[in-house]
Design an enzyme around this catalytic site. Sequence first.
Site, PDB file in Angstrom:
ATOM      1  N   THR A   1      -3.456   2.420 -14.513  1.00 39.36           N
ATOM      2  CA  THR A   1      -3.723   1.000 -14.795  1.00 39.36           C
ATOM      3  C   THR A   1      -4.950   0.440 -14.078  1.00 39.36           C
ATOM      4  O   THR A   1      -5.274  -0.735 -14.223  1.00 39.36           O
ATOM      5  CB  THR A   1      -2.510   0.121 -14.425  1.00 39.36           C
TER       6      THR A   1
ATOM      7  N   ASP B   1       0.863  -1.185   0.000  1.00 38.59           N
ATOM      8  CA  ASP B   1       0.000   0.000   0.000  1.00 38.59           C
ATOM      9  C   ASP B   1       0.894   1.229   0.000  1.00 38.59           C
ATOM     10  O   ASP B   1       1.762   1.370   0.867  1.00 38.59           O
ATOM     11  CB  ASP B   1      -0.863  -0.046   1.274  1.00 38.59           C
ATOM     12  N   ILE B   2       0.667   2.126  -0.929  1.00 34.22           N
ATOM     13  CA  ILE B   2       1.566   3.276  -1.075  1.00 34.22           C
ATOM     14  C   ILE B   2       1.528   4.193   0.159  1.00 34.22           C
ATOM     15  O   ILE B   2       2.495   4.900   0.426  1.00 34.22           O
ATOM     16  CB  ILE B   2       1.247   4.054  -2.377  1.00 34.22           C
TER      17      ILE B   2
ATOM     18  N   ASN C   1      -7.589  12.552 -10.532  1.00 32.73           N
ATOM     19  CA  ASN C   1      -8.330  13.066 -11.688  1.00 32.73           C
ATOM     20  C   ASN C   1      -8.176  14.589 -11.680  1.00 32.73           C
ATOM     21  O   ASN C   1      -7.631  15.158 -10.732  1.00 32.73           O
ATOM     22  CB  ASN C   1      -9.788  12.630 -11.667  1.00 32.73           C
TER      23      ASN C   1
ATOM     24  N   ASP D   1      -6.007   6.881  -5.166  1.00 33.90           N
ATOM     25  CA  ASP D   1      -6.353   8.258  -4.785  1.00 33.90           C
ATOM     26  C   ASP D   1      -7.209   8.250  -3.510  1.00 33.90           C
ATOM     27  O   ASP D   1      -7.033   9.098  -2.621  1.00 33.90           O
ATOM     28  CB  ASP D   1      -7.129   8.896  -5.947  1.00 33.90           C
TER      29      ASP D   1
ATOM     30  N   TYR E   1      -8.631   3.825 -15.025  1.00 40.03           N
ATOM     31  CA  TYR E   1      -8.383   4.423 -16.335  1.00 40.03           C
ATOM     32  C   TYR E   1      -8.028   3.398 -17.413  1.00 40.03           C
ATOM     33  O   TYR E   1      -7.965   3.738 -18.593  1.00 40.03           O
ATOM     34  CB  TYR E   1      -7.318   5.522 -16.242  1.00 40.03           C
TER      35      TYR E   1
HETATM   36  N1  AR6 Z   1      -1.427   1.633  -2.929  1.00 38.63           N
HETATM   37  C1  AR6 Z   1      -0.794   1.410  -4.112  1.00 38.63           C
HETATM   38  N2  AR6 Z   1      -1.438   1.166  -5.264  1.00 38.63           N
HETATM   39  C2  AR6 Z   1      -2.796   1.122  -5.216  1.00 38.63           C
HETATM   40  C3  AR6 Z   1      -3.531   1.350  -4.030  1.00 38.63           C
HETATM   41  C4  AR6 Z   1      -2.788   1.612  -2.848  1.00 38.63           C
HETATM   42  N3  AR6 Z   1      -3.384   1.844  -1.686  1.00 38.63           N
HETATM   43  N4  AR6 Z   1      -4.864   1.258  -4.316  1.00 38.63           N
HETATM   44  C5  AR6 Z   1      -4.963   0.969  -5.631  1.00 38.63           C
HETATM   45  N5  AR6 Z   1      -3.716   0.882  -6.180  1.00 38.63           N
HETATM   46  P1  AR6 Z   1      -6.358   3.665  -9.875  1.00 38.63           P
HETATM   47  P2  AR6 Z   1      -6.081   5.250 -12.345  1.00 38.63           P
HETATM   48  C6  AR6 Z   1      -3.332   0.599  -7.562  1.00 38.63           C
HETATM   49  O1  AR6 Z   1      -7.678   3.168 -10.321  1.00 38.63           O
HETATM   50  O2  AR6 Z   1      -6.245   4.045 -13.172  1.00 38.63           O
HETATM   51  C7  AR6 Z   1      -9.474   7.531  -9.139  1.00 38.63           C
HETATM   52  O3  AR6 Z   1     -10.850   7.581  -8.901  1.00 38.63           O
HETATM   53  C8  AR6 Z   1      -4.349  -0.086  -8.457  1.00 38.63           C
HETATM   54  O4  AR6 Z   1      -4.393  -1.471  -8.178  1.00 38.63           O
HETATM   55  O5  AR6 Z   1      -6.187   4.078  -8.467  1.00 38.63           O
HETATM   56  O6  AR6 Z   1      -4.979   6.219 -12.688  1.00 38.63           O
HETATM   57  C9  AR6 Z   1      -8.878   8.891  -9.477  1.00 38.63           C
HETATM   58  O7  AR6 Z   1      -9.467   9.934  -8.733  1.00 38.63           O
HETATM   59  C10 AR6 Z   1      -3.748   0.218  -9.832  1.00 38.63           C
HETATM   60  O8  AR6 Z   1      -2.684  -0.709 -10.107  1.00 38.63           O
HETATM   61  O9  AR6 Z   1      -5.859   4.932 -10.771  1.00 38.63           O
HETATM   62  C11 AR6 Z   1      -9.163   8.985 -10.936  1.00 38.63           C
HETATM   63  O10 AR6 Z   1     -10.495   9.386 -11.195  1.00 38.63           O
HETATM   64  C12 AR6 Z   1      -3.126   1.597  -9.655  1.00 38.63           C
HETATM   65  O11 AR6 Z   1      -3.079   1.819  -8.229  1.00 38.63           O
HETATM   66  C13 AR6 Z   1      -8.983   7.565 -11.422  1.00 38.63           C
HETATM   67  O12 AR6 Z   1      -9.247   6.735 -10.297  1.00 38.63           O
HETATM   68  C14 AR6 Z   1      -3.901   2.736 -10.314  1.00 38.63           C
HETATM   69  O13 AR6 Z   1      -5.304   2.510 -10.211  1.00 38.63           O
HETATM   70  C15 AR6 Z   1      -7.574   7.315 -11.862  1.00 38.63           C
HETATM   71  O14 AR6 Z   1      -7.469   6.017 -12.371  1.00 38.63           O
END
Ligand code: AR6
Length: 172
Positions: free
Chosen positions: A120, A10-11, A24, A34, A123
């Site tokens: 990933t 978890d980041i 976003n 996020d 989006y």
């Molecule tokens: N720690 C690390 N990585 C994570 C965590 C975490 N706690 N939670 C999820 N991931 P996404 P996007 C990973 O959907 O595709 C939001 O609503 C997840 O498994 O978070 O850029 C924003 O506000 C994936 O591999 O981001 C935007 O509207 C990665 O983080 C939209 O989602 C990115 O997934 C952005 O979508």
Amino acid sequence: MTLIEVVLGDITDEIVDAVVTAANESLLGGGGVDWAVHQAAGPRLAQAGAAIAPCLPGDAMATPAFDLTPPVKYVIHTVGPVWDGGAYGEADTLASCYRRCLQVADELQVRSIAFPAVATGVYGFPPASAARIAVATIRSTRTSVSLIHLVAFDQATHDLLVEATRTEDLSR
Ligand code: AR6
């Protein structure tokens, strides 16, 4: 010299100077990573984000990290491309995210940074390609950041990032 390490977890648990969130344009928070970052940083993060928004796809903007655990001082918000088949500049936009985050980190004199796998999740960017772009872009960007953690939230993403790191090594 910049060290890139792939980490599974978890980041919000990262012990670094700056944490990147996949935001976003509103910088108000959302789902996925996020959501986790906003939860950990507290409501002041959305207030600070709203004050500097919008953040366009491919760009990055910094705010304080508020309630995130020290030593984390900054959240760097970057907005990835929404995947639409790949013919709409998605790869360039994703590369720009990593480049701009490192530029912003340099401006803030950040020495260590943690990136999620931007774009990933919601989006929809294909994760193998995203992993290669992340590693290639970081390697080709001049930066004063000395430690970069690429944080995978699942084993599959972790393995893709490790593979991308090795492939990039071989191609150098
Ligand atoms: N720690 C690390 N990585 C994570 C965590 C975490 N706690 N939670 C999820 N991931 P996404 P996007 C990973 O959907 O595709 C939001 O609503 C997840 O498994 O978070 O850029 C924003 O506000 C994936 O591999 O981001 C935007 O509207 C990665 O983080 C939209 O989602 C990115 O997934 C952005 O979508």
